[in-house]
Motif scaffolding. Structure first.
Motif, short mmCIF file in Angstrom:
data_model
loop_
_atom_site.label_atom_id
_atom_site.label_comp_id
_atom_site.label_asym_id
_atom_site.label_seq_id
_atom_site.Cartn_x
_atom_site.Cartn_y
_atom_site.Cartn_z
N LYS A 23 29.13 25.41 43.09
CA LYS A 23 30.52 24.96 43.24
C LYS A 23 30.57 23.47 43.59
N SER A 24 29.79 23.06 44.57
CA SER A 24 29.82 21.65 45.00
C SER A 24 29.44 20.72 43.85
N ARG A 28 31.78 17.82 41.62
CA ARG A 28 31.34 16.41 41.55
C ARG A 28 31.10 15.98 40.10
N THR A 96 37.46 21.54 48.80
CA THR A 96 36.58 20.50 48.26
C THR A 96 37.37 19.58 47.33
N ARG A 99 39.63 17.33 49.68
CA ARG A 99 38.95 16.28 50.45
C ARG A 99 38.31 15.24 49.53
N ARG A 127 40.53 14.00 58.71
CA ARG A 127 39.12 13.58 58.66
C ARG A 127 38.81 12.70 57.44
N LYS A 167 30.22 16.52 60.98
CA LYS A 167 29.12 16.75 60.04
C LYS A 167 29.72 17.35 58.79
N SER A 168 30.14 16.53 57.86
CA SER A 168 30.84 17.04 56.69
C SER A 168 30.49 16.25 55.43
N ALA A 169 29.98 16.99 54.43
CA ALA A 169 29.66 16.37 53.14
C ALA A 169 30.94 15.99 52.41
N GLN A 170 32.01 16.71 52.67
CA GLN A 170 33.27 16.39 51.99
C GLN A 170 33.77 15.02 52.46
N ARG A 195 24.98 18.15 52.77
CA ARG A 195 24.58 18.22 51.34
C ARG A 195 24.73 16.86 50.66
N ILE A 315 26.03 26.18 56.37
CA ILE A 315 27.35 26.41 56.95
C ILE A 315 28.12 27.53 56.23
N ASP A 316 28.06 27.55 54.89
CA ASP A 316 28.83 28.56 54.16
C ASP A 316 28.15 29.94 54.17
N GLU A 339 32.74 24.19 63.15
CA GLU A 339 33.35 23.86 61.84
C GLU A 339 33.77 25.12 61.08
N LYS A 343 37.37 26.57 58.00
CA LYS A 343 37.12 26.86 56.58
C LYS A 343 38.34 27.57 55.98
C1 S3P Z 1 31.29 21.24 50.60
C2 S3P Z 1 30.97 20.93 51.89
C3 S3P Z 1 31.11 21.87 53.01
C4 S3P Z 1 31.22 23.31 52.53
C5 S3P Z 1 32.17 23.45 51.38
C6 S3P Z 1 31.72 22.59 50.21
C7 S3P Z 1 31.14 20.20 49.56
O1 S3P Z 1 32.28 21.56 53.74
O2 S3P Z 1 31.63 24.16 53.58
O3 S3P Z 1 32.22 24.80 50.94
O4 S3P Z 1 31.12 20.54 48.36
O5 S3P Z 1 31.02 19.03 49.93
P1 S3P Z 1 32.27 20.41 54.88
O6 S3P Z 1 31.97 19.12 54.23
O7 S3P Z 1 33.65 20.44 55.46
O8 S3P Z 1 31.22 20.84 55.85
#
Ligand code: S3P
Length: 431
Positions: A23-24, A28, A96, A99, A127, A167-170, A195, A315-316, A339, A343
């Protein structure tokens, strides 16, 4: 409402599955394919509802995106050709999309407004809004831009130096995408690695990006050049079946072509630490993303303490790890995962409640949970809180309950794994 009644498994789970695309990475690929000039072909794209929202957003800017099952072809002239959308952008349930797109909208020199479903409307957006405001974008929205609906007037961004407070990749990704439009370099510093698919893919699309010691620096360089993307299988989807094999005695399952990016493989580390046998074969790397086949073989599990830097790497997967913990010898403690409360739903509450209704003993804490092991799950009626990962976790729980499990609504599963029940049927011999 889409209620389902699931019967327990009658024996071990065996076989091989190919889970859908990540999915991530799918989100992207659509974002960078649309921002790049040229033709981008994406293979093994996840056609779940969330990723279709990201496609929908770029179509509203006028980008040509053809989608045929899991193949996607994007023809774009880059953002200079995007048009101001006449309608608000609807992101459904997709956090996703919401954000990551803030970073893009902040860079586009026009007006957009965005909204989502009730779950998305309750998730914090400050955020991402806060750093992009610092870069020069103008926002307005509910609670001063904390929640959707949100209105954005983008353009004229300047690079910033930003230490991520969460701590967030988003959040990291939104700032890096904003950095593609900014004057001067943008630097993001993360305390523990989340991530890194955005960084890998930005590099593959020719962005000027460098990384040292959790410090990522991007310098605007227009336009990105189109690149083909092969999306590996989603480890967050595979996690449900890895765990199924780890809790149903005698099982052995292979998940093929699963993404093995180190920032995502915490679930494999935890299952192995708890005692399951986890083997990897046929590893390969395309576009900076490694994938391979993962075989999980049942062994009696033992409890674990899950905390600290591993949390962003799984996390997921914490709801499904909680299910594994109910079958382990001894107690399992999850910490540093506040965190989870932010969700698609409050996943600490939903996991504890959903499994307690089936006979587990779980104590929710502020930032995690304490799970009592060796629980004999009885079954019965339970609730998925309209959250895809809770619905799939409870479906996997039904494999080991004494009686049937009735889940109130499983429609959310279409968000990330539309073929979940077909795959569950393939590997299980249901009673
Ligand atoms: C994601 C980052 C995570 C994850 C989400 C997908 C992404 O969220 O929980 O399902 O694709 O960057 P956070 O960045 O809020 O931790």
């Amino acid at each position: 409402m889409n209620e389902v009644t699931l019967t327990p498994a009658s024996g071990p789970l065996t076989g091989n599955l190919q889970v859908p695309g990540d999915k991530s990475i799918s989100h992207r690929a659509v974002i960078l394919g649309s921002l790049a000039r040229g033709t981008t072909n994406i293979t093994n794209f996840l056609t779940g509802e969330d990723c279709m929202r990201t496609i929908g957003a770029f179509r509203q800017f006028g980008v040509s995106i053809e989608q045929n099952d899991t193949s996607v072809k994007i023809n774009s002239n880059g953002p200079d050709d995007f048009k101001e959308p006449a309608e608000p952008l609807y992101y459904g349930n997709s956090g996703t999309t919401a954000r990551l797109m803030v970073g893009v909208l902040a860079g586009l020199p026009f007006f957009t407004s965005v909204y989502g479903d009730p779950s998305l409307a309750s998730r914090p957006m400050d955020r991402v809004v806060t750093p992009l405001k610092k870069m020069g974008a103008r926002f307005d929205g509910r609670s001063d831009g904390t929640y959707l609906p949100l209105a954005v007037r983008g353009g004229n961004l300047k690079g910033i130096h930003y230490i991520l407070p969460v701590k967030s990749a988003q959040v990291k990704s939104a700032i890096l995408f904003g950095g593609l439009f900014a004057e001067g370099p943008t630097e993001v510093i993360e305390k523990s690695p989340s991530r890194n698919h955005s960084e890998n893919m930005l590099r593959a699309f020719g962005a000027d990006i460098a990384e040292t010691n959790h410090r990522i620096r991007i310098t605007s360089q227009k336009p990105l050049t189109a690149a083909d993307v092969h999306v590996p299988g989603d480890i967050s989807s595979a996690a449900f079946f890895m765990t199924a094999a780890a809790i149903v005695p005698g099982s052995k399952l292979t998940l093929s072509n699963v993404g093995l990016n180190h920032t995502r493989t915490g679930i494999m580390d935890v299952l192995a630490e708890m005692g399951a046998s986890v083997d990897v074969s046929n590893k390969q790397t395309i576009g900076g993303e490694t994938f391979g086949d993962v075989t999980v073989t049942y062994q009696k599990l033992k409890g674990a303490v899950i905390e600290g830097d591993i949390i962003p790497r799984l996390i997921d997967e914490l709801p499904i790890i909680a299910l594994a913990a109910t079958q382990a010898e001894g107690e399992t403690v999850i910490r540093d995962a506040a965190e989870l409360r932010l969700k698609e739903t409050d996943r600490i509450k939903a996991t504890a409640d959903g499994l307690t209704r089936l006979g587990a003993q779980i104590k929710p804490t502020e930032d995690g949970m304490i799970i009592k092991g060796d629980a004999a799950l009885t079954g019965g009626k339970t609730a998925a809180y309209n959250d895809h990962r809770i619905a799939m976790m409870l479906s996997i729980a039904s494999l080991i309950t004494k009686q049937d499990v009735i889940i109130d609504d499983i429609s959310s599963i279409a968000i990330s794994y539309p073929e979940f029940f077909r795959d569950l049927q393939t590997i299980s011999s249901k009673r």
